[in-house]
Design a protein around this motif. Structure first.
Motif: not given
Length: 374
Positions: A29-38
């Motif tokens: 979740v942490i990694f995907k949220v960072i990638i998704g938002l950026s």
């Protein structure tokens, strides 16, 4: 090993597996949220939301397992095992909600597209997430079978779906990265539909568990073969199994025995059978007895008349518990019709009337039975 020790090991095994799932999904979740938002990627953000529901599912699995493991009490003498079915149903509805949200957000993205941009590290992290999800899926499947946990099995299905869907996300991200061709809204819609489909399947399975389904044919066959192997047992009928949670089954069955046996003969026989069933299958079994006429020509004649009548009724599956009590001039029998018989009660009454015409001096005590197991 005592059953309470086995239950404690099972609860511990399910809890450990669920905690591993929580930790793994939290990182995803942490990694995907960072990638998704950026990157402004709707597909990756929805994938992260899906993993977030996986965390909640694992939390429910732990809570449900703990509650289901509570000892039986006065209010709940059959224990609390069915709580696991309820929590699994709740997990399915969480997955369903995630699918609906994914579908809604994806449609909005299709109607109002936003350009996505990816770095190579983003694509590598997404690839790693696929590997993690595949590993989790097979791990949950193995632990679900090992501990007979429907909740872990549901999590296994969800994890393998996630791996496939994250793979679709990766493909759409590669198209953006190399060709500036963005189909992520459509990929997100496919993800939503697949999640919804998986959730509906889990809900259907748990619904069947809660309502009650026919016992497994292989288990029924083994139980009947075991019981029929005892001396004097002429037939095994009316086998009913009720599940009160994984590994918690209570049942009942009838056996036919010669009417020449005394209660002193029947009592130890029943106890041996019940003990054997519990030792081999872990099922608490209540055993009833039907008497069988021995060397009674009149009973054979009446049985033949009844069989002739039953041959005219194609939906009759079985007759059992047949016994003629000569001193009382009474005929006892149970009938089972298949589920295609439109009027079982009416058919039974017609059979009784026809037999009464043929053998008027006897009264009948007939019971309409149900086809609970093969």
């Amino acid at each position: 090993m005592q059953l309470n020790e086995e239950a404690a090991m099972r609860n511990k095994g399910i809890t450990v597996a669920s905690l591993k799932g929580i930790g793994s999904n939290m990182l995803l979740v942490i990694f995907k949220v960072i990638i998704g938002l950026s990157s402004h990627s709707i597909a990756i953000i929805l994938d992260a939301v899906n993993n977030l529901t996986d965390i909640l599912s694992s939390v429910l699995t732990v809570a449900g397992t703990r509650l289901a493991g509570k000892r039986a009490d006065k209010e709940h003498p059959f224990g609390h095992g069915r709580i696991e079915y309820i929590t699994t149903m709740a997990i399915a509805f969480i997955i369903l909600s995630a699918g609906l949200i994914s579908l809604k957000e994806s449609v909005e993205h299709i109607l109002h597209p936003v350009t996505s941009t990816f770095a190579l590290t983003d694509l590598l992290i997404i690839s790693a997430a696929i590997i993690v999800k595949i590993f989790m899926g097979f791990y949950f499947r193995k632990e679900g079978k090992r501990w007979q946990s429907d909740a872990l099995s549901a999590s296994a299905v969800d994890a393998l779906y996630d791996a496939f869907l994250t793979g679709a996300t990766l493909v759409s991200s590669l198209l953006v990265y190399f060709f500036r061709f963005d189909i992520q809204g459509y990929v997100g819609a496919v993800i939503g539909i697949c999640i919804i489909r998986a959730a509906i399947g889990i809900v259907h399975d748990m619904y069947n568990h809660l309502i009650g389904i026919r016992a497994d044919d292989t288990l029924v066959r083994k139980l009947k073969e075991t019981i029929a192997s005892y001396p004097h047992v002429g037939g095994v009928y009316d086998l009913i199994l009720n599940s009160y949670g994984p590994g918690e089954t209570i049942g009942s069955v009838h056996i036919s025995l010669p009417d020449t046996l005394t209660i002193a003969d029947v009592h130890p026989l029943n106890k041996r059978i019940a003990s054997d069933i519990y030792d081999k299958f872990g099922i608490v079994m209540t055993i009833g007895v039907y008497a069988e006429n021995q060397n009674d020509l009149k009973a054979l004649q009446i049985k033949k008349e009844l069989d002739d009548i039953l041959s005219l009724y194609p939906h009759v599956l079985q007759i059992h518990a047949f016994y003629v009590q000569e001193c009382e001039k009474t005929i006892y029998y149970d009938l089972i019709f298949d589920f295609d018989e439109p009027d079982p009660r009416g058919a039974l009454e017609s059979i009784e009337k026809e037999l009464q015409k043929r053998i008027p001096e006897y009264r009948q005590f007939a019971i309409l039975d149900t086809d609970f197991s093969n």
